[in-house]
Design a protein around this motif. Structure first.
Motif, PDB file in Angstrom:
ATOM      1  N   GLY A 227       2.401  -2.481 -14.061  1.00 47.61           N
ATOM      2  CA  GLY A 227       2.227  -1.050 -14.236  1.00 47.61           C
ATOM      3  C   GLY A 227       1.168  -0.437 -13.357  1.00 47.61           C
ATOM      4  O   GLY A 227       0.824   0.739 -13.535  1.00 47.61           O
ATOM      5  N   PHE A 228       0.625  -1.188 -12.405  1.00 45.20           N
ATOM      6  CA  PHE A 228      -0.414  -0.673 -11.510  1.00 45.20           C
ATOM      7  C   PHE A 228       0.160  -0.541 -10.110  1.00 45.20           C
ATOM      8  O   PHE A 228       0.932  -1.385  -9.655  1.00 45.20           O
ATOM      9  N   ARG A 229      -0.255   0.488  -9.400  1.00 43.25           N
ATOM     10  CA  ARG A 229       0.214   0.709  -8.041  1.00 43.25           C
ATOM     11  C   ARG A 229      -0.996   0.809  -7.111  1.00 43.25           C
ATOM     12  O   ARG A 229      -1.567   1.882  -6.935  1.00 43.25           O
ATOM     13  N   PHE A 230      -1.373  -0.331  -6.567  1.00 44.58           N
ATOM     14  CA  PHE A 230      -2.452  -0.390  -5.588  1.00 44.58           C
ATOM     15  C   PHE A 230      -1.841  -0.704  -4.228  1.00 44.58           C
ATOM     16  O   PHE A 230      -1.124  -1.694  -4.081  1.00 44.58           O
ATOM     17  N   GLN A 231      -2.142   0.115  -3.239  1.00 41.06           N
ATOM     18  CA  GLN A 231      -1.669  -0.154  -1.893  1.00 41.06           C
ATOM     19  C   GLN A 231      -2.374  -1.392  -1.347  1.00 41.06           C
ATOM     20  O   GLN A 231      -3.574  -1.603  -1.575  1.00 41.06           O
ATOM     21  N   ARG A 232      -1.620  -2.196  -0.604  1.00 39.43           N
ATOM     22  CA  ARG A 232      -2.220  -3.422  -0.059  1.00 39.43           C
ATOM     23  C   ARG A 232      -3.346  -3.092   0.922  1.00 39.43           C
ATOM     24  O   ARG A 232      -4.310  -3.858   1.036  1.00 39.43           O
TER      25      ARG A 232
END
Length: 545
Positions: A227-232
């Motif tokens: 549920g987390f959206r962290f860009q690489r």
């Protein structure tokens, strides 16, 4: 009559001239065909030699890529193999009866955890959670009223996948009657200001990247499922900041510790692709490694490895690092180490030691490619050198040197004599000729171990430290920048040294980050080195066979 005779003579002359011209033409054509044939034959011979060389190089490359025993000689069979169609007699048993017996035996109980004994793979610090399996009224299932008289124990290993969550900390605000105002609770400092990342989260993503070799893209996908959206790119930027700001002072202390306190170091380098800005291509950069492991001579300094990211493999990278140092340096014989130990230079106090494993590798390649008997003799003699080392591994330096003087020196004399004896049998440009010249040119560095018990035979300990670098290199493909290469070197140095000292990577990084977040004085950073980690970070899992 005279006219007829003159005509006949003229015709005979024309015939002779015609025959002579034809004979010369045929001879010229034969010479031309012979010359072309010789040229074609020479071309065929050259191409055949080139094909043989390329096949040999391809076989060698495939062996180094895919074989786990790249530098070991081919195993000699103790007995000759029996022909496939040989009759089976009572004196020559085969595998079928043993297989039949194994199938006929009753299956053994596979649940090895019953009976209350913990398996050997359980460490002392492993948590155990008791789960009671009993009837609701704690009486006998047959309703006779009998109570519980004990438990049978069954242990299984369970798993809870890694979970990410948002911690919501509520800092109380107070109504101060004395000052007639609202007073808030001071917020805890963060390792990265103006971000919502905790020490545990940063430790997790850095461990996944540098200890377990997961690229940022895969971590990004794993977190999407949570549920987390962290860009690489964001995670890479955070990890670089932590490495270059929080870990860099610890890294500098590790490097100085290895260079200043060690009696002996192993050194090597490997290639890493780095993105070239602007053109979308990659260039070759290098990852150097300095490794300390004193167990072979009974030393008491803790093991450790420090990596250094450099753009080139130039000699000045080595010279700048080792200038004005006094220690033993094991290396692979690369020309960049050529100034080490040279008089009247800043490296005069460096003892330069070459590697017998690289020597053996050259001759084992000849055994596999050409079935060379001379190469087999040299490899067998090198095996005798290693046989001398086995019983003295871990002994004091004086003991090792004394035994080597008695047992290894005669073997070295035989190796040198045999190389000089067969040198004239091979061309200088052949692989065998190059192998012989490689040993002769480095003989001094290869034989220093007989007089110094601190020296080992090969440089293999540091080559093993590149396993994690190669695994990560294969997964991430390239470094994005010079800063990324430096962050890679810093974090890998901490995490590879934790492995050598049996420290858990996640707990160690959390502990270090908490100390840095708490503003630990720089003068006390030596306490944060991997071999000084507290017992709470140690791994206590017994080794299994």
């Amino acid at each position: 009559m005279d006219t007829i005779q003159d005509a006949c003579a003229s015709l005979a002359g024309h015939r002779d001239n015609f025959v002579r011209d034809k004979a010369e033409e045929i001879a010229s054509a034969d010479r031309l065909r012979s010359g072309e044939h010789m040229k074609l034959q020479a071309r065929i011979t050259h191409l055949a030699a080139e094909v043989k060389t390329l096949r040999k190089a391809l076989k060698k490359a495939n062996h180094r890529l895919y074989s786990p025993t790249a530098d070991r000689p081919p195993q000699k069979a103790d007995t000759a193999e029996a022909p496939q169609d040989a009759p089976i007699t009572d004196d020559a048993p085969h595998a079928e009866p043993a297989q039949a017996i194994a199938i006929a035996q009753p299956a053994r109980r596979t649940n090895a955890y019953r009976g209350g004994r913990a398996p050997k793979t359980f460490g002392l610090g492993v948590e155990e959670r008791e789960i009671l399996i009993e009837t609701p009224d704690r009486t006998c299932p047959c309703s006779c009223g009998g109570g519980i008289r004990g438990y049978d124990i069954d242990r299984t290993v369970e798993c809870i996948p890694a979970q990410y969550y948002v911690a919501v900390r509520k800092y109380a605000r107070y109504r101060c009657r004395r000052e007639d105002r609202i007073i808030g609770t001071r917020f805890e400092a963060r390792i990265l200001a103006q971000t919502g990342m905790s020490t545990s989260f940063l430790a997790q993503i850095m461990c996944l990247r540098y200890a377990w070799y997961l690229p940022w893209f895969r971590q990004e996908q794993i977190m999407v499922a949570q549920g987390f959206r962290f860009q690489r790119s964001t995670m890479a930027r955070w990890a670089s900041r932590v490495a270059l700001e929080a870990f860099k002072p610890i890294y500098d202390l590790m490097l100085e510790n290895l260079l200043a306190r060690s009696a002996r170091l192993f050194m090597d380098e490997t290639t890493v692709k780095q993105l070239s800005p602007g053109d979308g291509k990659t260039r070759t950069s290098y990852m150097y490694a300095l490794h300390r492991d004193d167990r072979s001579f009974g030393g008491n300094l803790p093991p450790g490895t420090v990596y250094l990211s450099r753009r080139t493999r130039a000699m000045y990278n080595i010279n700048q690092l080792l200038a004005d140092r006094s220690l033993i340096v094991h290396h692979d014989g690369y020309a960049g180490y050529g100034h080490l130990g040279r008089a009247e230079t800043p490296y005069a106090h460096i003892v330069s030691v070459d590697c017998w494993a690289h020597v053996r590798r050259l001759f084992t390649d000849e055994i596999k490619a050409e079935k060379s008997l001379y190469a087999t003799e040299i490899v067998d003699l090198i095996a005798e050198l290693y046989a001398v080392e086995k019983p003295i591994n871990g002994k004091a330096p004086d003991v090792r040197a004394e035994i080597r003087q008695r047992q290894s020196v005669p073997i070295l004399d035989r190796i040198r004599f045999r190389l000089a004896e067969v040198e004239n049998k091979y061309l200088g440009k052949s692989d065998m000729g190059k192998a012989i010249r490689y040993v002769q040119d480095r003989w001094t560095g290869l034989t220093r171990f007989v007089e110094n018990g601190y020296i080992d035979l090969d440089n293999n300990p540091v080559e093993r430290q590149f396993k994690q670098t190669i695994l990560l290199r294969n997964n991430v493909l390239f470094i994005g920048s010079d800063e990324g290469g430096e962050a890679w070197a810093i974090t890998s140095s901490l995490l590879q040294s934790y492995k050598l000292n049996r420290v858990d990577p996640h707990r160690y990084l959390v502990w270090v980050l908490e100390q840095v977040r708490a503003r630990k004085p720089r003068a006390e950073y030596a306490e944060l080195l991997p071999w000084n980690a507290p017992l709470s970070c140690r791994i206590d899992v017994p080794r299994t066979r």
